[in-house]
Design a protein around this motif. Structure first.
Motif, PDB file in Angstrom:
ATOM      1  N   ARG A 145       5.162  -1.375  14.246  1.00  0.00           N
ATOM      2  CA  ARG A 145       4.709  -2.669  13.704  1.00  0.00           C
ATOM      3  C   ARG A 145       5.694  -3.211  12.668  1.00  0.00           C
ATOM      4  N   VAL A 146       6.309  -2.305  11.909  1.00  0.00           N
ATOM      5  CA  VAL A 146       7.324  -2.743  10.940  1.00  0.00           C
ATOM      6  C   VAL A 146       8.519  -3.325  11.691  1.00  0.00           C
ATOM      7  N   ALA A 164       2.221  -8.704  11.908  1.00  0.00           N
ATOM      8  CA  ALA A 164       2.684  -7.340  12.170  1.00  0.00           C
ATOM      9  C   ALA A 164       2.703  -6.514  10.884  1.00  0.00           C
ATOM     10  N   PHE A 165       3.195  -7.113   9.793  1.00  0.00           N
ATOM     11  CA  PHE A 165       3.214  -6.376   8.524  1.00  0.00           C
ATOM     12  C   PHE A 165       1.798  -6.136   8.010  1.00  0.00           C
ATOM     13  N   HIS A 172      -1.334   1.654   6.103  1.00  0.00           N
ATOM     14  CA  HIS A 172      -0.482   2.244   5.061  1.00  0.00           C
ATOM     15  C   HIS A 172      -0.364   1.247   3.895  1.00  0.00           C
ATOM     16  N   PRO A 173      -1.419   1.098   3.093  1.00  0.00           N
ATOM     17  CA  PRO A 173      -1.409   0.062   2.050  1.00  0.00           C
ATOM     18  C   PRO A 173      -0.408   0.297   0.926  1.00  0.00           C
ATOM     19  N   ASP A 174       0.122   1.507   0.794  1.00  0.00           N
ATOM     20  CA  ASP A 174       1.050   1.801  -0.298  1.00  0.00           C
ATOM     21  C   ASP A 174       2.508   1.854   0.145  1.00  0.00           C
ATOM     22  N   ASP A 175       2.800   1.438   1.355  1.00  0.00           N
ATOM     23  CA  ASP A 175       4.174   1.499   1.848  1.00  0.00           C
ATOM     24  C   ASP A 175       5.017   0.428   1.145  1.00  0.00           C
ATOM     25  N   TRP A 180       7.327  -4.964   0.324  1.00  0.00           N
ATOM     26  CA  TRP A 180       8.465  -5.786  -0.059  1.00  0.00           C
ATOM     27  C   TRP A 180       8.791  -6.804   1.038  1.00  0.00           C
ATOM     28  N   GLN A 181       8.779  -6.346   2.307  1.00  0.00           N
ATOM     29  CA  GLN A 181       9.097  -7.262   3.394  1.00  0.00           C
ATOM     30  C   GLN A 181       8.049  -8.362   3.512  1.00  0.00           C
ATOM     31  N   ARG A 182       6.782  -8.014   3.317  1.00  0.00           N
ATOM     32  CA  ARG A 182       5.757  -9.056   3.351  1.00  0.00           C
ATOM     33  C   ARG A 182       5.944 -10.002   2.171  1.00  0.00           C
TER      34      ARG A 182
END
Length: 191
Positions: A145-146, A164-165, A172-175, A180-182
């Protein structure tokens, strides 16, 4: 021998010719093909640390021609990736992937590297094919998805990229990277 050659090549020791000779002598005297290939890899890595990239290319290609094993192909691919020869890196990763079990951790990591190279090269068509295959093969691996989010962002579809993000961040809420990408997407959206 590899570590001693690296020691001789250090700036504070300044005896790179002796390190090079040590590895070349080993390469010449070794009979076993797989060991000879690894010595060629070490020689290429030595030249790389000496910032002699044009010279480093030959030992890596020699290693692959002697022993196209998964380990040698991966080491060559990593070298070409570090030196920004992304097409060569992709070729060697793909060759290594054909020899791997499709569900092994090494195969997953190699597929990830191939997708990263395609995205870095801006090859969106190739990346899309690989990302779709990755998601099909590993539906529970959120990394797909990333990749999908990065693909859509590069393609200019901010909405699909955000979706997707968001799907990845639900699991994975702490990724930090996905957050950062979102955040970058929100910046593009003016939010």
């Amino acid at each position: 021998a590899r570590e001693f050659a690296a020691f001789l090549g250090r700036e504070d020791v300044q005896r790179p010719a002796e390190g090079e000779k040590l590895l070349k002598d080993l390469l010449t005297s070794e009979e076993d093909i797989s060991k000879k290939a690894m010595i060629a890899v070490y020689l290429g890595q030595f030249y790389e640390t000496q910032k002699q990239l044009a010279t480093a290319d030959r030992p890596f290609r020699l290693a692959v021609s002697l022993d196209p094993s998964t380990d040698v192909l991966i080491l060559a691919a990593e070298y070409y990736s570090r030196t920004n020869r992304l097409r060569d890196a992709q070729e060697y990763y793909e060759r290594a992937l054909t020899a791997m079990d499709g569900d092994s951790a090494g195969a997953v990591a190699t597929r990830s590297r191939i997708i990263g190279l395609l995205l870095a090269r801006g090859d969106l068509a190739g990346a899309k094919t690989q990302i779709d295959d990755y998601i099909r093969r590993y539906p529970d691996d959120a990394q797909g998805r990333v990749f999908e989010g990065a693909y859509h962002r590069m393609g200019g579809d901010i909405k699909k990229s955000k979706e997707a993000f968001d799907a990845f961040l639900e699991k994975h809420p702490d990724d930090a990277l996905a957050l950062w990408q979102r955040g970058q997407l929100y910046k593009l959206m003016g939010r």
